[in-house]
Design a protein around this motif. Structure first.
Motif, mmCIF file in Angstrom:
data_model
loop_
_atom_site.group_PDB
_atom_site.id
_atom_site.type_symbol
_atom_site.label_atom_id
_atom_site.label_comp_id
_atom_site.label_asym_id
_atom_site.label_seq_id
_atom_site.Cartn_x
_atom_site.Cartn_y
_atom_site.Cartn_z
ATOM 1 N N ALA A 73 -6.460 3.559 9.454
ATOM 2 C CA ALA A 73 -5.878 3.523 8.107
ATOM 3 C C ALA A 73 -4.364 3.583 8.198
ATOM 4 C CB ALA A 73 -6.393 4.695 7.278
ATOM 5 N N ILE A 74 -3.720 3.256 7.086
ATOM 6 C CA ILE A 74 -2.265 3.377 6.994
ATOM 7 C C ILE A 74 -1.936 4.005 5.640
ATOM 8 C CG2 ILE A 74 -1.846 1.071 6.039
ATOM 9 C CD1 ILE A 74 0.573 1.074 8.150
ATOM 10 N N THR A 75 -0.952 4.891 5.633
ATOM 11 C CA THR A 75 -0.524 5.563 4.408
ATOM 12 C C THR A 75 0.901 5.145 4.096
ATOM 13 O OG1 THR A 75 -1.961 7.457 4.801
ATOM 14 C CG2 THR A 75 -0.081 7.822 3.351
ATOM 15 N N VAL A 76 1.152 4.819 2.837
ATOM 16 C CA VAL A 76 2.484 4.435 2.368
ATOM 17 C C VAL A 76 2.874 5.400 1.250
ATOM 18 C CG1 VAL A 76 3.856 2.608 1.302
ATOM 19 C CG2 VAL A 76 2.073 2.015 2.959
ATOM 20 N N GLN A 77 4.133 5.852 1.299
ATOM 21 C CA GLN A 77 4.607 6.813 0.304
ATOM 22 C C GLN A 77 5.892 6.331 -0.344
ATOM 23 O OE1 GLN A 77 5.142 10.775 1.820
ATOM 24 N NE2 GLN A 77 6.138 11.511 -0.028
ATOM 25 N N HIS A 78 5.976 6.523 -1.656
ATOM 26 C CA HIS A 78 7.182 6.295 -2.450
ATOM 27 C C HIS A 78 7.382 7.567 -3.268
ATOM 28 C CE1 HIS A 78 9.951 4.316 -5.324
ATOM 29 N NE2 HIS A 78 10.189 3.512 -4.314
ATOM 30 N N ILE A 79 8.445 7.649 -4.037
ATOM 31 C CA ILE A 79 8.630 8.821 -4.897
ATOM 32 C C ILE A 79 7.888 8.611 -6.215
ATOM 33 C CG2 ILE A 79 10.837 9.517 -3.903
ATOM 34 C CD1 ILE A 79 12.211 8.188 -6.351
ATOM 35 N N THR A 80 7.721 9.683 -6.957
ATOM 36 C CA THR A 80 7.096 9.586 -8.279
ATOM 37 C C THR A 80 8.133 9.142 -9.309
ATOM 38 O OG1 THR A 80 7.606 11.876 -8.840
ATOM 39 C CG2 THR A 80 5.494 11.459 -7.733
ATOM 40 N N ILE A 91 10.477 0.838 -9.800
ATOM 41 C CA ILE A 91 10.289 -0.597 -9.577
ATOM 42 C C ILE A 91 10.715 -1.036 -8.175
ATOM 43 C CG2 ILE A 91 10.391 -1.178 -12.023
ATOM 44 C CD1 ILE A 91 13.305 -2.120 -11.562
ATOM 45 N N SER A 92 11.358 -0.150 -7.415
ATOM 46 C CA SER A 92 11.709 -0.469 -6.028
ATOM 47 C C SER A 92 10.549 -0.176 -5.070
ATOM 48 C CB SER A 92 12.947 0.312 -5.585
ATOM 49 O OG SER A 92 12.654 1.697 -5.510
ATOM 50 N N ALA A 93 9.441 0.336 -5.584
ATOM 51 C CA ALA A 93 8.276 0.624 -4.739
ATOM 52 C C ALA A 93 7.664 -0.682 -4.228
ATOM 53 C CB ALA A 93 7.229 1.409 -5.523
ATOM 54 N N PRO A 94 7.110 -0.665 -3.010
ATOM 55 C CA PRO A 94 6.434 -1.867 -2.524
ATOM 56 C C PRO A 94 5.205 -2.150 -3.383
ATOM 57 C CG PRO A 94 5.920 -0.014 -1.117
ATOM 58 C CD PRO A 94 6.962 0.461 -2.095
ATOM 59 N N LYS A 95 4.819 -3.408 -3.468
ATOM 60 C CA LYS A 95 3.625 -3.770 -4.233
ATOM 61 C C LYS A 95 2.569 -4.340 -3.286
ATOM 62 C CE LYS A 95 2.009 -6.444 -8.180
ATOM 63 N NZ LYS A 95 2.359 -7.431 -9.209
ATOM 64 N N ASP A 96 2.768 -5.558 -2.819
ATOM 65 C CA ASP A 96 1.799 -6.207 -1.934
ATOM 66 C C ASP A 96 2.213 -6.010 -0.480
ATOM 67 O OD1 ASP A 96 0.088 -7.290 -3.987
ATOM 68 O OD2 ASP A 96 1.753 -8.633 -4.471
ATOM 69 N N ILE A 97 1.279 -5.468 0.313
ATOM 70 C CA ILE A 97 1.556 -5.086 1.700
ATOM 71 C C ILE A 97 0.477 -5.673 2.602
ATOM 72 C CG2 ILE A 97 1.752 -3.125 3.294
ATOM 73 C CD1 ILE A 97 2.455 -1.404 0.775
ATOM 74 N N GLN A 100 -0.399 6.929 -0.843
ATOM 75 C CA GLN A 100 -1.632 6.149 -0.916
ATOM 76 C C GLN A 100 -2.064 5.706 0.482
ATOM 77 O OE1 GLN A 100 -1.335 3.065 -3.957
ATOM 78 N NE2 GLN A 100 -0.018 4.409 -5.176
ATOM 79 N N THR A 101 -3.352 5.918 0.779
ATOM 80 C CA THR A 101 -3.913 5.570 2.088
ATOM 81 C C THR A 101 -4.862 4.386 1.933
ATOM 82 O OG1 THR A 101 -3.696 7.846 2.831
ATOM 83 C CG2 THR A 101 -5.223 6.449 4.062
ATOM 84 N N PHE A 102 -4.728 3.435 2.864
ATOM 85 C CA PHE A 102 -5.526 2.217 2.833
ATOM 86 C C PHE A 102 -6.292 2.084 4.144
ATOM 87 C CE2 PHE A 102 -1.547 1.597 0.494
ATOM 88 C CZ PHE A 102 -2.035 1.324 -0.774
ATOM 89 N N PRO A 103 -7.617 1.880 4.081
ATOM 90 C CA PRO A 103 -8.394 1.707 5.312
ATOM 91 C C PRO A 103 -8.119 0.345 5.933
ATOM 92 C CG PRO A 103 -9.800 1.426 3.390
ATOM 93 C CD PRO A 103 -8.439 1.837 2.884
ATOM 94 N N THR A 140 14.017 -2.911 -2.007
ATOM 95 C CA THR A 140 12.708 -2.251 -1.977
ATOM 96 C C THR A 140 12.857 -0.999 -1.129
ATOM 97 O OG1 THR A 140 11.597 -4.391 -2.131
ATOM 98 C CG2 THR A 140 10.266 -2.542 -1.333
ATOM 99 N N CYS A 141 12.195 0.081 -1.520
ATOM 100 C CA CYS A 141 12.262 1.350 -0.782
ATOM 101 C C CYS A 141 10.868 1.801 -0.346
ATOM 102 C CB CYS A 141 12.834 2.466 -1.657
ATOM 103 S SG CYS A 141 14.614 2.520 -1.690
ATOM 104 N N ILE A 142 10.801 2.311 0.885
ATOM 105 C CA ILE A 142 9.595 2.984 1.373
ATOM 106 C C ILE A 142 10.043 4.337 1.907
ATOM 107 C CG2 ILE A 142 7.740 2.975 3.076
ATOM 108 C CD1 ILE A 142 7.721 -0.047 2.902
ATOM 109 N N TYR A 143 9.365 5.385 1.472
ATOM 110 C CA TYR A 143 9.756 6.734 1.869
ATOM 111 C C TYR A 143 9.046 7.219 3.119
ATOM 112 C CZ TYR A 143 12.723 7.230 -2.154
ATOM 113 O OH TYR A 143 13.742 7.061 -3.046
ATOM 114 N N ARG A 144 7.822 6.781 3.331
ATOM 115 C CA ARG A 144 7.091 7.215 4.531
ATOM 116 C C ARG A 144 5.955 6.245 4.796
ATOM 117 N NH1 ARG A 144 5.364 13.194 4.648
ATOM 118 N NH2 ARG A 144 7.536 13.359 5.184
ATOM 119 N N VAL A 145 5.749 5.993 6.091
ATOM 120 C CA VAL A 145 4.583 5.236 6.550
ATOM 121 C C VAL A 145 3.901 6.098 7.602
ATOM 122 C CG1 VAL A 145 3.775 3.181 7.768
ATOM 123 C CG2 VAL A 145 5.640 2.991 6.127
#
Length: 128
Positions: free
Chosen positions: A26-33, A43-49, A88-91, A118-123
């Motif tokens: 799995a992979i987890t992607v994090q943005h801020i609330t 709106i700077s959060a990633p959408k399609d990955i 959010q975690t994706f299998p 675009t911003c990503i806070y944690r992978v």
């Protein structure tokens, strides 16, 4: 807020070198609330990955020979939902590749509307 991996525009990619070979699950992607954002939007959060692994360098060394085209396998395509939890975690489709890998590529294909960055806070990469 703002302490993220930011890249210009709505598309970008990163290759993560893992400390050991991992059977990816799995992979987890994090943005801020939205509440933590100074602008009140995310709106700077990633959408399609999309997540890939390299098939080169899996039997021996980690480095692919110079001049060879990278052979990659898609392990999953996901949509980061900004209406859900910030983490959010994706299998991944790890059953397609019954071996371990030392590199994983995260390809961000779009964001939620920010034209400048675009911003990503944690992978986080999960596996055995």
């Amino acid at each position: 807020p703002g302490n993220c991996w930011a890249f210009k525009g709505h598309q970008g990619q990163v290759v993560i070198r893992l400390p050991a070979r991992v059977h990816l699950t799995a992979i987890t992607v994090q943005h801020i609330t939205k509440e933590a954002s100074p602008s009140g939007t995310i709106i700077s959060a990633p959408k399609d990955i999309a997540v890939f692994v390299s098939l080169l360098g899996t039997s021996g060394g980690d480095l692919a020979p110079v001049g060879n085209r990278e052979e990659e396998t898609l392990l999953g395509m996901f949509t980061y939902n900004m209406g859900k939890n910030a983490i959010q975690t994706f299998p991944l489709k790890s059953m397609l590749l019954p071996r371990a890998f030392s590199r994983v590529k995260l390809l961000v294909k779009s964001n939620w509307g920010n034209p400048w960055y675009t911003c990503i806070y944690r992978v986080q990469v999960h596996g055995k």
